[in-house]
Design a protein around this motif. Sequence first.
Motif, PDB file in Angstrom:
ATOM      1  N   SER A   1     -15.681  -0.050   2.203  1.00 21.86           N
ATOM      2  CA  SER A   1     -15.186   1.159   1.533  1.00 21.86           C
ATOM      3  C   SER A   1     -16.298   2.158   1.272  1.00 21.86           C
ATOM      4  CB  SER A   1     -14.525   0.775   0.201  1.00 21.86           C
ATOM      5  OG  SER A   1     -13.411  -0.065   0.432  1.00 21.86           O
TER       6      SER A   1
ATOM      7  N   GLU B   1      -2.413   3.763  -7.341  1.00 20.59           N
ATOM      8  CA  GLU B   1      -3.673   3.855  -8.063  1.00 20.59           C
ATOM      9  C   GLU B   1      -3.483   3.674  -9.571  1.00 20.59           C
ATOM     10  OE1 GLU B   1      -1.763   7.818  -8.090  1.00 20.59           O
ATOM     11  OE2 GLU B   1      -2.137   6.267  -6.575  1.00 20.59           O
TER      12      GLU B   1
ATOM     13  N   LEU C   1       0.818  -1.216   0.000  1.00 24.26           N
ATOM     14  CA  LEU C   1       0.000   0.000   0.000  1.00 24.26           C
ATOM     15  C   LEU C   1       0.852   1.265   0.000  1.00 24.26           C
ATOM     16  CD1 LEU C   1      -2.833  -1.063   2.483  1.00 24.26           C
ATOM     17  CD2 LEU C   1      -2.895  -1.027  -0.008  1.00 24.26           C
TER      18      LEU C   1
ATOM     19  N   MET D   1     -10.687  -1.883  -4.247  1.00 24.60           N
ATOM     20  CA  MET D   1     -11.360  -0.713  -4.784  1.00 24.60           C
ATOM     21  C   MET D   1     -10.558  -0.038  -5.894  1.00 24.60           C
ATOM     22  SD  MET D   1     -14.120  -0.942  -3.241  1.00 24.60           S
ATOM     23  CE  MET D   1     -14.895   0.514  -3.944  1.00 24.60           C
ATOM     24  N   LEU D   2      -9.253  -0.339  -5.988  1.00 24.61           N
ATOM     25  CA  LEU D   2      -8.437   0.206  -7.074  1.00 24.61           C
ATOM     26  C   LEU D   2      -8.501  -0.648  -8.325  1.00 24.61           C
ATOM     27  CD1 LEU D   2      -5.208   1.281  -5.119  1.00 24.61           C
ATOM     28  CD2 LEU D   2      -7.012   2.780  -6.009  1.00 24.61           C
TER      29      LEU D   2
ATOM     30  N   ASP E   1      -8.471  -7.805   4.537  1.00 21.94           N
ATOM     31  CA  ASP E   1      -7.554  -6.678   4.730  1.00 21.94           C
ATOM     32  C   ASP E   1      -7.219  -5.963   3.426  1.00 21.94           C
ATOM     33  OD1 ASP E   1      -7.361  -7.152   7.475  1.00 21.94           O
ATOM     34  OD2 ASP E   1      -5.767  -8.641   7.198  1.00 21.94           O
ATOM     35  N   CYS E   2      -7.746  -6.446   2.312  1.00 24.68           N
ATOM     36  CA  CYS E   2      -7.323  -5.922   1.008  1.00 24.68           C
ATOM     37  C   CYS E   2      -8.374  -5.027   0.354  1.00 24.68           C
ATOM     38  CB  CYS E   2      -6.989  -7.086   0.062  1.00 24.68           C
ATOM     39  SG  CYS E   2      -5.443  -7.917   0.469  1.00 24.68           S
ATOM     40  N   GLY E   3      -9.242  -4.424   1.180  1.00 26.40           N
ATOM     41  CA  GLY E   3     -10.299  -3.591   0.626  1.00 26.40           C
ATOM     42  C   GLY E   3      -9.780  -2.447  -0.228  1.00 26.40           C
ATOM     43  N   GLU E   4      -8.676  -1.825   0.193  1.00 24.58           N
ATOM     44  CA  GLU E   4      -8.137  -0.687  -0.561  1.00 24.58           C
ATOM     45  C   GLU E   4      -7.651  -1.122  -1.930  1.00 24.58           C
ATOM     46  OE1 GLU E   4      -4.744   2.825   0.010  1.00 24.58           O
ATOM     47  OE2 GLU E   4      -5.427   1.638   1.739  1.00 24.58           O
TER      48      GLU E   4
END
Length: 522
Positions: free
Chosen positions: A100, A30, A24, A58-59, A52-55
Amino acid sequence: MKKNFKGSPARATEDRRTVLARILDTPHLERVVPQMQPELLHRVIQSCGLEDCGELVMLATPGQLARIFDLDLWQPAEPGMDDRFDADRFGVWLEVLAESGAGAAAQKLASMSAALVIAGLAQHVRVFDGAVVTPYRTTDGIEVTPLPDIDGLVCDVGGYRVVAKRTDSWDAIVEILIALDAEHSGYFDTVMRGCRALSNAGYEVDGLDDLLVQEQQAMFDLELDREHRRDRQGYVTPAQARAFLEMSRRVQLESAAMPPENPLARAYFRSLNQRAADRKAPGDTPSAATGNAAAALADVLLEAGIIAQPPRALLKGSQDTADELVTLRHIREHMQLAFDRDHAAYARRNEELTYLANTVMAGCALQGRPFTAQEAWDAAVAVCNLGLENWPPLWSPPDGLVTVFQAGWTVLHEQAGIFAARRLLEILAGLQCSDRDIQNELHALRIKLSAACRSGTPWLARGALDVIAILDTTAWAALLGLIAEFPVLHAAAGASAFEFISENSQITVIRKFIQSLPEMLR
C-alpha cells in the motif's frame, strides 16, 4: 471460523476473491471497518487471505491491528501447547503493508508497539551502528573490516547497517525502514536501537549463570505482555486450559461432598464480571448510512460463512431432530429448566459453556489436530451431558456447568481413555506374534503405554499404536479415537460416525468393542 470453500484450489481462490470483492464494494467501508470487532476482521483476513486483504488492513485502526496481531502472529507448535511468535507470518504482514506504499506502511507501524516490531524484525535482520562496521586503517597501516563474516543482503539506513538473516520479506523491510527514518525518526531510532541490542553475539559461557540471551528474553517479555492482554480480554491461555483440564480429570465422584469450586474457573469469571463492570459506555452512535452499510457487510459475511451461525442454545425446538433431542437430553433439560426459571441463570450457563469450549480448544487436541470453534462447543456440550447423566446422587443438584463438565470429564477420562489403555495392556501381555519385528514393536508399545498409564496420560503413547494397524486397521482406528487427550467414539468402534461421547450408552459401546479386541488382534 473459516469459510469452507469447496472444489478445486482454483475455484476456492475464485470464491475467496468474489467474497472479498463484495466486501470491498460495501458503501462507506472506510467507516465500517474501524467499527468492526478485531476478531471478526481477523476471520475475514483468514478466510480471504492476508495477501489479498491489503486494502482492508490499511483501513483498520492501530487498536484493531494490535488485537489482530495478537491473534494472527502467534501459533502453537502443537495443538494445546503454548503459542509461539511466527516470524514468517510477520514478514508477510510487512509485505502486505508495503504494497500500500512504504509511507503508509511506516505510518501504520509507527502506531504499533515498538517491542513487537523490534522482536519481529530481529527474526529477519541484524542491526549494527554504521560507525562500528565501517572499515578503517590502523596506525600500522593495516586495513580492518569489523564484520568480515557478513555474507548476503546488506543495507545502510539512517546511520545503521542492516544485515539480512533471511531473504524473504527483505525488500519490504528495507522500504519500510527507509520510510520510517524519513517520516518517523524517533520511532525509527527506538526500533533500530532495540534491534541492535538483539544483534550481538551473546555472552561468554562461564557456567555461573543460566540467563536467557537478549533475543530470547525479548521474546519472553513479548509473550508475557500478550498473555496479560488476552487475559484481560477474556481469553483462556493454553497453560490455564491445560491446568483446568488436568485438575478436572481427578474429580472424586465417589466422594460424599461436591468438590470445591475450581479456582481457575472462579478467577476467570471474577475477571469477566470485573470487565463487564468496568466497560465504558458506548461511543457516538453511528450514522444511519454507516449502520446500513455495516448491516449489509454482516449479510455478506454471514452468507460467506465468515460469521458463524450462533451456537445452538440447547433448548427444544422444531429445528431439532429426534436423535439430537435424545442424544443431549440431560443438558437440554438442564438448560430448559434454567431458561424457564431464571433468564439470568440461563445466560450464566451459556457463559460457562463458552468458557468450557474455549478451554477445550486452547488446551487440548482432537486426534492430534486443533479443534474448530464448532467442534469445541459440541465437545463441551457432550461432556456436560455425560456429567449430568453421571452426577453423583449424594451431591447437591448442580448450580453451574463447570462442575458438571468436571464430572463428565472424569468419566470420559476414566471410562473411555484409561479403561481402553489398561485393557489393551492386558491384551498385549498375552499377545504373541510369530514375526519377531512385530513382536518387538508390541513389546515396545506395552512399555510405553504402561508408563503413560501410570502418569495418567495414556495418549502420550499414541505414536507407538501404529503396530496395531499391522494386525487390524479397524482396531487401530478405534483405539486411536479412545486413547487420546479427548477420547471420541470412532466409527470403527461401533459408532454410526465420528462422535463425541455424551452418554453412558456410548460407554457401553466402548466396553463391547474392547471385549472383542482380543479376537480382532489374534
